[in-house]
Enzyme design. Structure first.
Site, PDB file in Angstrom:
ATOM      1  N   GLY A 239       3.554   8.786   2.787  1.00 28.10           N
ATOM      2  CA  GLY A 239       2.988   7.862   3.760  1.00 28.10           C
ATOM      3  C   GLY A 239       2.088   8.439   4.822  1.00 28.10           C
ATOM      4  O   GLY A 239       1.453   7.685   5.571  1.00 28.10           O
ATOM      5  N   GLY A 277       1.296  11.018  -1.454  1.00 31.27           N
ATOM      6  CA  GLY A 277       0.328  10.680  -2.498  1.00 31.27           C
ATOM      7  C   GLY A 277      -1.068  10.725  -1.910  1.00 31.27           C
ATOM      8  O   GLY A 277      -1.882  11.588  -2.223  1.00 31.27           O
ATOM      9  N   ARG A 278      -1.311   9.791  -0.987  1.00 32.19           N
ATOM     10  CA  ARG A 278      -2.643   9.622  -0.417  1.00 32.19           C
ATOM     11  C   ARG A 278      -3.181  10.907   0.211  1.00 32.19           C
ATOM     12  O   ARG A 278      -4.333  11.254   0.017  1.00 32.19           O
ATOM     13  CB  ARG A 278      -2.591   8.522   0.650  1.00 32.19           C
ATOM     14  CG  ARG A 278      -3.934   8.100   1.178  1.00 32.19           C
ATOM     15  CD  ARG A 278      -3.771   7.137   2.357  1.00 32.19           C
ATOM     16  NE  ARG A 278      -2.913   6.017   2.053  1.00 32.19           N
ATOM     17  CZ  ARG A 278      -3.339   4.841   1.575  1.00 32.19           C
ATOM     18  NH1 ARG A 278      -4.612   4.640   1.368  1.00 32.19           N
ATOM     19  NH2 ARG A 278      -2.477   3.863   1.325  1.00 32.19           N
ATOM     20  N   CYS A 346     -19.227 -11.086  -9.300  1.00 34.56           N
ATOM     21  CA  CYS A 346     -19.514 -12.440  -8.839  1.00 34.56           C
ATOM     22  C   CYS A 346     -18.477 -12.963  -7.861  1.00 34.56           C
ATOM     23  O   CYS A 346     -17.822 -13.971  -8.131  1.00 34.56           O
ATOM     24  CB  CYS A 346     -19.612 -13.358 -10.052  1.00 34.56           C
ATOM     25  SG  CYS A 346     -20.697 -12.666 -11.285  1.00 34.56           S
ATOM     26  N   GLU A 347     -18.248 -12.283  -6.768  1.00 31.45           N
ATOM     27  CA  GLU A 347     -17.500 -12.839  -5.644  1.00 31.45           C
ATOM     28  C   GLU A 347     -18.019 -12.185  -4.366  1.00 31.45           C
ATOM     29  O   GLU A 347     -18.367 -11.007  -4.375  1.00 31.45           O
ATOM     30  CB  GLU A 347     -16.002 -12.575  -5.652  1.00 31.45           C
ATOM     31  CG  GLU A 347     -15.335 -12.040  -6.836  1.00 31.45           C
ATOM     32  CD  GLU A 347     -13.814 -12.132  -6.656  1.00 31.45           C
ATOM     33  OE1 GLU A 347     -13.348 -12.076  -5.507  1.00 31.45           O
ATOM     34  OE2 GLU A 347     -13.129 -12.241  -7.673  1.00 31.45           O
ATOM     35  N   TYR A 375      -5.614   5.782  -4.746  1.00 32.19           N
ATOM     36  CA  TYR A 375      -5.649   4.323  -4.887  1.00 32.19           C
ATOM     37  C   TYR A 375      -7.072   3.843  -5.190  1.00 32.19           C
ATOM     38  O   TYR A 375      -7.486   2.775  -4.748  1.00 32.19           O
ATOM     39  CB  TYR A 375      -5.033   3.630  -3.647  1.00 32.19           C
ATOM     40  CG  TYR A 375      -3.657   4.183  -3.335  1.00 32.19           C
ATOM     41  CD1 TYR A 375      -2.578   3.867  -4.161  1.00 32.19           C
ATOM     42  CD2 TYR A 375      -3.436   5.070  -2.281  1.00 32.19           C
ATOM     43  CE1 TYR A 375      -1.319   4.399  -3.920  1.00 32.19           C
ATOM     44  CE2 TYR A 375      -2.183   5.615  -2.034  1.00 32.19           C
ATOM     45  CZ  TYR A 375      -1.123   5.277  -2.861  1.00 32.19           C
ATOM     46  OH  TYR A 375       0.116   5.809  -2.626  1.00 32.19           O
TER      47      TYR A 375
HETATM   48  C1  LIG Z   1       3.531   4.780  -2.535  1.00 28.25           C
HETATM   49  C2  LIG Z   1       4.734   5.601  -2.336  1.00 28.25           C
HETATM   50  C3  LIG Z   1       4.615   6.919  -1.894  1.00 28.25           C
HETATM   51  C4  LIG Z   1       3.300   7.560  -1.518  1.00 28.25           C
HETATM   52  O1  LIG Z   1       2.714   7.016  -0.376  1.00 28.25           O
HETATM   53  P1  LIG Z   1       1.386   7.680   0.194  1.00 28.25           P
HETATM   54  O2  LIG Z   1       1.022   6.830   1.336  1.00 28.25           O
HETATM   55  O3  LIG Z   1       0.374   7.659  -0.880  1.00 28.25           O
HETATM   56  O4  LIG Z   1       1.734   9.070   0.621  1.00 28.25           O
HETATM   57  C5  LIG Z   1       5.763   7.682  -1.810  1.00 28.25           C
HETATM   58  N1  LIG Z   1       6.976   7.169  -2.126  1.00 28.25           N
HETATM   59  C6  LIG Z   1       7.129   5.898  -2.549  1.00 28.25           C
HETATM   60  C7  LIG Z   1       8.475   5.399  -2.878  1.00 28.25           C
HETATM   61  C8  LIG Z   1       6.026   5.068  -2.653  1.00 28.25           C
HETATM   62  O5  LIG Z   1       6.168   3.803  -3.060  1.00 28.25           O
END
Ligand SMILES: *Cc1c(COP(=O)(O)O)cnc(C)c1O
Length: 421
Positions: A239, A277-278, A346-347, A375
């Site tokens: 997150g 992730g991000r 087309c939106e 993403y």
């Molecule tokens: C989406 C998600 C993440 C990753 O979140 P990021 O913001 O991309 O770091 C980690 N754990 C769970 C359970 C998620 O659903």
């Protein structure tokens, strides 16, 4: 910091000019930088140095096997949220004991696949799911390692669609019910309770919500231990946000986040898992697109690109901001003008930016969307029968297509026509 810099007036990915990739694969395309992926992974890994830990990359952010392999070879585990992701991680060579299975709606088939192939742990999200995991584990003659995802009722202060830690969200069990739910887990024959899981949302730009959540997890750890549970692993989720608008945003750094983790839960002696992730993939990828037309409208000019909302949906879906820069560097002092930057779908939702100041561009010019690595490709679709755009991975002066653009025949031949037609 990333490895997409201008050199001699032209934007590069590491040591490869983007214009060269565009000439080889066509536009639009995604391009990732190996050095940036590794740098971001290592920032997290180093931030937790001195604590037993595993950084499990949340592969839903960008799940191409070449990316998974790059990170796994550097020591990353994977956080998966579906059977497809589990199998993809396995195909990329990640061993089961480094794969964490998350997700609020794991089906029996998904649970069976992961238990048969090996899994580090399931992050359990509900009592019915717990019963199913226990039953399948017993049937297979194994024990499923689990944590239970608790919902700490914390406001992550992020976009509503990606906040997950408030009591009204669908995720986890209310922290107030943890005692009861852990007692049930301990009574089920197929489970081994090993820890606690929490994940409060994505694109968090402050540390305070993490601090609140992790303090609650620390308290809960002590409470559950006093109730006889062996809590030895804490999965603290992902997150941490990234700067999308480089000019004015400075989200917390992984090193500050690591210090926060040590400060809030370090004394408990648990193994720490995090699931970013991000922050690993986001600024490690660009989407490169070409201007098809410059169109003059009523009081505004449109840049019509060959990339569209089906290729990068974040602006349409989350009102997300992406820096969009010309691949040919703008000369200092060059004239700028506002454009609405749009795709051909087309939106009206197919709008990347409104009244964005850009240097004057003409048809054929290339632009790069920064911070598109997470993403981006994974959320793309074939809406308007537009082919999924290729993904390219750069490593120093080399590049490789890691997912080719499908041909129209491949796309069209996936349909099957019923006998009555
Ligand atoms: C989406 C998600 C993440 C990753 O979140 P990021 O913001 O991309 O770091 C980690 N754990 C769970 C359970 C998620 O659903």
């Amino acid at each position: 910091m990333d490895h997409f810099l201008y050199r001699d007036g032209s934007l590069y990915a590491e040591d490869v000019p983007l214009a060269e990739i565009a000439a080889a694969v066509g536009t639009p395309f995604y391009v990732y930088s190996t050095a940036t992926l590794l740098r971001h992974f290592r920032l997290f890994d180093e931030a937790l140095e001195g604590t037993e830990h595993l950084v499990c990359y949340a592969m839903k952010a960008a799940s191409n096997q070449a990316i998974l392999k790059t990170l796994a070879q550097a020591g990353a585990g994977m956080d998966v949220v579906s059977e497809g992701e589990y199998l993809r991680a396995k195909a990329a060579g990640v061993p089961g004991d480094r794969i964490v299975f998350s997700g609020v709606g794991k089906t029996a088939a998904e649970i069976r696949t992961a238990l048969s192939g090996g899994v580090r742990q399931f992050n359990i999200e509900s009592e019915p799911e717990m019963q199913v995991v226990s039953a399948i584990a017993s049937e297979l003659g194994v024990t499923a390692p689990i944590t239970i995802r608790v919902n700490p009722d914390v406001d992550a202060k992020t976009h509503a669609k990606i906040a997950t830690g408030k009591s009204e969200n669908k995720f986890g069990i209310p922290i107030a019910r943890a005692s009861e739910v852990y007692a049930l887990a301990a009574s089920l024959p197929g489970l081994e309770v090993i820890g606690i899981d929490v994940h409060i949302g994505s694109q968090l730009t402050e540390l305070a919500p993490f601090e609140l959540a992790y303090r609650k997890v620390a308290e809960l750890t002590e409470q559950l231990r006093s109730e006889g549970h062996s809590i030895r692993r804490l999965d603290l989720g992902g997150g941490l946000g990234i700067p999308y608008a480089r000019s004015n945003e400075a989200p917390p750094l992984p090193v500050e986040y690591g210090a926060l983790i040590k400060r809030t839960v370090g004394h408990l002696g648990c193994e720490i898992e995090i699931e970013p992730g991000r922050l690993i993939a986001g600024n490690a990828g660009l989407m490169v697109s070409k201007v098809i037309y410059v169109k003059s409208g009523e009081g505004r000019d449109f840049l019509i690109l060959d990339g569209a909302m089906n290729d990068l949906i974040r602006p349409a879906m989350y009102e997300a901001y992406h820096d969009i820069v010309p691949v040919i560097e703008t000369a200092p002092g060059a004239e700028q003008q506002p454009y609405d930057i749009v795709g051909p779908v087309c939106e009206s939702g197919d709008t990347f930016a409104k009244q964005r100041n850009m240097p004057k561009l003409t048809a054929g010019d290339l632009v790069a969307f920064r911070s598109a690595g997470a993403y981006g490709a994974v959320m793309s679709s074939e809406y308007n029968t537009r082919p999924l755009i290729p993904e390219v991975l750069v490593h120093e002066d080399q590049f490789a297509v890691i997912r080719p653009r499908p041909t129209f025949d491949e796309m069209i031949n996936r349909d099957t026509i019923p006998a009555w037609l």
